[in-house]
Design a protein around this motif. Sequence first.
Motif, short mmCIF file in Angstrom:
data_model
loop_
_atom_site.label_atom_id
_atom_site.label_comp_id
_atom_site.label_asym_id
_atom_site.label_seq_id
_atom_site.Cartn_x
_atom_site.Cartn_y
_atom_site.Cartn_z
N ALA A 14 28.75 46.48 55.73
CA ALA A 14 29.57 47.22 56.69
C ALA A 14 30.89 46.49 56.95
CB ALA A 14 28.81 47.43 57.99
N GLY A 15 30.83 45.18 57.13
CA GLY A 15 32.05 44.41 57.34
C GLY A 15 32.96 44.42 56.13
N LEU A 16 32.38 44.31 54.95
CA LEU A 16 33.18 44.34 53.72
C LEU A 16 33.82 45.71 53.53
CD1 LEU A 16 30.71 42.35 51.46
CD2 LEU A 16 32.99 41.59 52.17
N LEU A 17 33.09 46.79 53.83
CA LEU A 17 33.67 48.13 53.73
C LEU A 17 34.81 48.32 54.74
CD1 LEU A 17 30.53 50.37 53.13
CD2 LEU A 17 32.39 49.87 51.53
N PHE A 18 34.65 47.73 55.92
CA PHE A 18 35.72 47.76 56.91
C PHE A 18 36.97 47.07 56.34
CE2 PHE A 18 37.90 46.00 60.66
CZ PHE A 18 38.14 47.18 61.36
N GLY A 22 40.63 48.81 55.56
CA GLY A 22 41.83 48.22 56.13
C GLY A 22 42.86 47.87 55.06
N LEU A 23 42.38 47.33 53.95
CA LEU A 23 43.27 46.98 52.84
C LEU A 23 43.93 48.22 52.25
CD1 LEU A 23 44.38 44.92 50.78
CD2 LEU A 23 42.28 45.29 49.47
N VAL A 24 43.15 49.26 52.02
CA VAL A 24 43.70 50.50 51.47
C VAL A 24 44.70 51.13 52.45
CG1 VAL A 24 43.11 52.86 50.75
CG2 VAL A 24 41.75 50.93 49.95
N ARG A 29 50.29 52.41 53.73
CA ARG A 29 51.38 52.40 54.70
C ARG A 29 52.64 51.81 54.09
NH1 ARG A 29 53.80 48.80 57.73
NH2 ARG A 29 52.34 47.16 57.23
N VAL A 30 52.49 50.71 53.36
CA VAL A 30 53.64 50.06 52.74
C VAL A 30 54.25 50.96 51.67
CG1 VAL A 30 54.37 48.10 51.31
CG2 VAL A 30 52.89 47.72 53.28
N VAL A 31 53.41 51.56 50.83
CA VAL A 31 53.92 52.45 49.78
C VAL A 31 54.59 53.67 50.40
CG1 VAL A 31 53.21 53.99 47.90
CG2 VAL A 31 52.34 51.66 48.00
N ARG A 32 54.02 54.21 51.47
CA ARG A 32 54.63 55.36 52.16
C ARG A 32 56.02 55.00 52.70
NH1 ARG A 32 50.30 57.28 54.90
NH2 ARG A 32 50.57 55.72 56.51
N ALA A 33 56.17 53.79 53.21
CA ALA A 33 57.48 53.36 53.71
C ALA A 33 58.47 53.22 52.55
CB ALA A 33 57.35 52.04 54.46
N ARG A 115 53.36 44.08 42.23
CA ARG A 115 52.79 42.96 42.98
C ARG A 115 51.79 43.46 44.02
NH1 ARG A 115 55.75 38.02 46.18
NH2 ARG A 115 53.84 37.26 47.13
N LEU A 116 52.15 44.52 44.74
CA LEU A 116 51.24 45.10 45.72
C LEU A 116 49.97 45.59 45.04
CD1 LEU A 116 50.75 45.97 48.68
CD2 LEU A 116 51.76 48.17 48.07
N PHE A 117 50.12 46.25 43.89
CA PHE A 117 48.96 46.74 43.14
C PHE A 117 48.08 45.58 42.69
CE2 PHE A 117 46.97 47.99 39.09
CZ PHE A 117 46.22 49.06 39.54
N ALA A 118 48.68 44.51 42.20
CA ALA A 118 47.91 43.35 41.74
C ALA A 118 47.19 42.67 42.90
CB ALA A 118 48.83 42.37 41.02
N GLU A 119 47.89 42.46 44.01
CA GLU A 119 47.27 41.82 45.16
C GLU A 119 46.13 42.66 45.71
OE1 GLU A 119 50.49 41.33 47.87
OE2 GLU A 119 51.17 39.45 46.97
N SER A 120 46.40 43.95 45.91
CA SER A 120 45.37 44.83 46.45
C SER A 120 44.21 44.96 45.48
CB SER A 120 45.96 46.22 46.74
OG SER A 120 46.99 46.13 47.70
N GLY A 121 44.51 45.08 44.20
CA GLY A 121 43.44 45.20 43.21
C GLY A 121 42.56 43.97 43.17
N ALA A 122 43.16 42.79 43.24
CA ALA A 122 42.37 41.55 43.22
C ALA A 122 41.47 41.47 44.46
CB ALA A 122 43.29 40.34 43.14
N LEU A 123 42.02 41.82 45.63
CA LEU A 123 41.21 41.78 46.85
C LEU A 123 40.10 42.83 46.81
CD1 LEU A 123 43.92 41.12 49.56
CD2 LEU A 123 42.01 39.65 48.96
N LEU A 124 40.41 44.03 46.31
CA LEU A 124 39.39 45.07 46.19
C LEU A 124 38.29 44.65 45.22
CD1 LEU A 124 41.49 48.35 46.22
CD2 LEU A 124 39.89 47.56 47.97
#
Length: 153
Positions: A14-18, A22-24, A29-33, A115-124
Amino acid sequence: MEAFFYLVPSVMIAGLLFGVFGLVRRSRRVVRAWDGGLTAQARCLRAYTTTSGGGDTAVGTTLHHVYEFGTRAGRVVRFEEANGPGTTVEGDIVTVHYAAEHPEEATARTPARNRLFAESGALLLFLGVAIAFCVFFMVTAHAMFAEADDFMP
């Protein structure tokens, strides 16, 4: 005792899914901006750090910036962004990117989709592996308890 082997991994999942959600949400939000296509000059009103951890755990420091800018519609927007560049100090003027519909979700990050894709992908990937490990642990524990029940008279 068996419930412990299901409850703890379930809470961890549950914590990991949270964290995944949050990461997504942050990445979207950043891509929308960036996709909003609007930019403005913002002034850094405040730069400060927060720390977390200590004692038996590692201490982490996060740099925060508070920015203020005027939209094309004449609205003054103030927002805070974490993990900004350490070279931005109070009084600096930076370019912010925002969408007209959500100027409060502006970002001072320069567009860097790869860079955002790589960072987010690695964390995911990391969070996915942790979730998979929890599921594997629960399945293994279930099999172990089922096998033990078969040997009990």
